[in-house]
Design a protein around this motif. Structure first.
Motif, PDB file in Angstrom:
ATOM      1  N   GLN A 288       0.797  -1.230   0.000  1.00 20.02           N
ATOM      2  CA  GLN A 288       0.000   0.000   0.000  1.00 20.02           C
ATOM      3  C   GLN A 288       0.830   1.281   0.000  1.00 20.02           C
ATOM      4  O   GLN A 288       0.357   2.320  -0.453  1.00 20.02           O
ATOM      5  N   PHE A 289       2.066   1.212   0.542  1.00 21.76           N
ATOM      6  CA  PHE A 289       2.884   2.409   0.707  1.00 21.76           C
ATOM      7  C   PHE A 289       4.317   2.148   0.233  1.00 21.76           C
ATOM      8  O   PHE A 289       5.262   2.195   1.015  1.00 21.76           O
ATOM      9  N   PRO A 290       4.505   1.890  -1.047  1.00 22.56           N
ATOM     10  CA  PRO A 290       5.854   1.579  -1.539  1.00 22.56           C
ATOM     11  C   PRO A 290       6.826   2.749  -1.400  1.00 22.56           C
ATOM     12  O   PRO A 290       8.043   2.545  -1.452  1.00 22.56           O
ATOM     13  N   GLU A 291       6.302   3.957  -1.193  1.00 23.55           N
ATOM     14  CA  GLU A 291       7.179   5.123  -1.054  1.00 23.55           C
ATOM     15  C   GLU A 291       7.878   5.173   0.310  1.00 23.55           C
ATOM     16  O   GLU A 291       8.835   5.920   0.492  1.00 23.55           O
ATOM     17  N   LEU A 292       7.410   4.378   1.272  1.00 17.98           N
ATOM     18  CA  LEU A 292       8.024   4.380   2.602  1.00 17.98           C
ATOM     19  C   LEU A 292       9.327   3.589   2.591  1.00 17.98           C
ATOM     20  O   LEU A 292       9.432   2.552   1.953  1.00 17.98           O
ATOM     21  N   THR A 293      10.296   4.096   3.332  1.00 16.32           N
ATOM     22  CA  THR A 293      11.602   3.455   3.462  1.00 16.32           C
ATOM     23  C   THR A 293      11.640   2.697   4.777  1.00 16.32           C
ATOM     24  O   THR A 293      11.360   3.266   5.833  1.00 16.32           O
ATOM     25  N   GLU A 294      12.005   1.426   4.712  1.00 15.00           N
ATOM     26  CA  GLU A 294      12.047   0.577   5.900  1.00 15.00           C
ATOM     27  C   GLU A 294      13.437   0.624   6.530  1.00 15.00           C
ATOM     28  O   GLU A 294      14.452   0.666   5.842  1.00 15.00           O
ATOM     29  N   GLY A 295      13.456   0.594   7.852  1.00 14.08           N
ATOM     30  CA  GLY A 295      14.722   0.559   8.581  1.00 14.08           C
ATOM     31  C   GLY A 295      14.519  -0.080   9.945  1.00 14.08           C
ATOM     32  O   GLY A 295      13.442  -0.602  10.251  1.00 14.08           O
ATOM     33  N   TYR A 296      15.548  -0.025  10.764  1.00 17.31           N
ATOM     34  CA  TYR A 296      15.483  -0.633  12.091  1.00 17.31           C
ATOM     35  C   TYR A 296      16.111   0.327  13.091  1.00 17.31           C
ATOM     36  O   TYR A 296      17.241   0.778  12.903  1.00 17.31           O
ATOM     37  N   LYS A 297      15.355   0.677  14.133  1.00 14.87           N
ATOM     38  CA  LYS A 297      15.827   1.628  15.137  1.00 14.87           C
ATOM     39  C   LYS A 297      15.086   1.368  16.434  1.00 14.87           C
ATOM     40  O   LYS A 297      13.909   1.025  16.408  1.00 14.87           O
ATOM     41  N   TRP A 298      15.761   1.519  17.561  1.00 15.35           N
ATOM     42  CA  TRP A 298      15.146   1.346  18.874  1.00 15.35           C
ATOM     43  C   TRP A 298      14.494  -0.031  19.023  1.00 15.35           C
ATOM     44  O   TRP A 298      13.421  -0.181  19.602  1.00 15.35           O
ATOM     45  N   ASN A 299      15.103  -1.064  18.450  1.00 15.11           N
ATOM     46  CA  ASN A 299      14.575  -2.435  18.494  1.00 15.11           C
ATOM     47  C   ASN A 299      13.200  -2.565  17.841  1.00 15.11           C
ATOM     48  O   ASN A 299      12.396  -3.410  18.234  1.00 15.11           O
ATOM     49  N   CYS A 300      12.911  -1.719  16.877  1.00 18.50           N
ATOM     50  CA  CYS A 300      11.647  -1.754  16.144  1.00 18.50           C
ATOM     51  C   CYS A 300      11.932  -1.640  14.654  1.00 18.50           C
ATOM     52  O   CYS A 300      12.913  -1.034  14.241  1.00 18.50           O
ATOM     53  N   ILE A 301      11.037  -2.192  13.872  1.00 19.83           N
ATOM     54  CA  ILE A 301      11.069  -1.935  12.437  1.00 19.83           C
ATOM     55  C   ILE A 301      10.390  -0.584  12.257  1.00 19.83           C
ATOM     56  O   ILE A 301       9.304  -0.342  12.791  1.00 19.83           O
ATOM     57  N   MET A 302      11.043   0.304  11.540  1.00 18.03           N
ATOM     58  CA  MET A 302      10.530   1.659  11.357  1.00 18.03           C
ATOM     59  C   MET A 302      10.364   1.950   9.871  1.00 18.03           C
ATOM     60  O   MET A 302      11.122   1.444   9.047  1.00 18.03           O
ATOM     61  N   TRP A 303       9.387   2.777   9.561  1.00 17.63           N
ATOM     62  CA  TRP A 303       9.200   3.250   8.194  1.00 17.63           C
ATOM     63  C   TRP A 303       9.261   4.765   8.203  1.00 17.63           C
ATOM     64  O   TRP A 303       8.727   5.416   9.103  1.00 17.63           O
ATOM     65  N   GLN A 304       9.913   5.291   7.182  1.00 18.83           N
ATOM     66  CA  GLN A 304      10.058   6.736   7.037  1.00 18.83           C
ATOM     67  C   GLN A 304       9.525   7.189   5.684  1.00 18.83           C
ATOM     68  O   GLN A 304       9.500   6.413   4.735  1.00 18.83           O
ATOM     69  N   ASN A 305       9.144   8.456   5.643  1.00 19.78           N
ATOM     70  CA  ASN A 305       8.734   9.095   4.395  1.00 19.78           C
ATOM     71  C   ASN A 305       9.489  10.418   4.324  1.00 19.78           C
ATOM     72  O   ASN A 305       9.312  11.268   5.190  1.00 19.78           O
ATOM     73  N   ASP A 306      10.342  10.555   3.340  1.00 17.92           N
ATOM     74  CA  ASP A 306      11.166  11.757   3.190  1.00 17.92           C
ATOM     75  C   ASP A 306      11.936  12.084   4.467  1.00 17.92           C
ATOM     76  O   ASP A 306      12.016  13.232   4.887  1.00 17.92           O
TER      77      ASP A 306
END
Length: 118
Positions: free
Chosen positions: A31-49
């Motif tokens: 649904q949100f291919p524009e989001l960038t996936e990463g890992y921080k604070w022991n969580c999977i995180m997604w960012q936008n810009d």
């Protein structure tokens, strides 16, 4: 953390929170291919810009969804400070059945693309 390392970490989660986390991760990618996936604070995180949008934390008996940059769309969400400048609104799911895809997508869209809210 690389996508392969995140895949490995997710595959190792053999509880219902892990299974739901994998479902949500797939839904976000679709649904949100524009989001960038990463890992921080022991969580999977997604960012936008470069701005945090969502954190996903599978715990032993629950799954915590942390929404960043979210307008106040749901007063029942708990609030959490991650640092002096970062806060989130959190939804903790206690069972797999408590996940509501429509509500999740609405909340995520409000943080990613506020102009698209109905």
């Amino acid at each position: 953390m690389t996508p392969e390392q995140i895949n490995s970490k997710m595959a190792a989660l053999d509880t219902w929170p892990g299974a739901l986390a994998r479902e949500i991760r797939s839904l976000i990618k679709l649904q949100f291919p524009e989001l960038t996936e990463g890992y921080k604070w022991n969580c999977i995180m997604w960012q936008n810009d470069g701005k945090l949008v969502l954190g996903l934390a599978p715990l032993a008996k629950s799954l915590k969804l942390c929404f960043f940059n979210l307008p106040d769309v749901d007063a029942s969400l708990s609030k959490q400070r991650w640092s002096t400048t970062i806060a989130s609104q959190n939804l903790t799911l206690q069972t797999h059945e408590s996940f509501r895809e429509e509500k999740f997508l609405l909340m995520l869209r409000s943080g990613v693309k506020p102009s698209e809210l109905p």
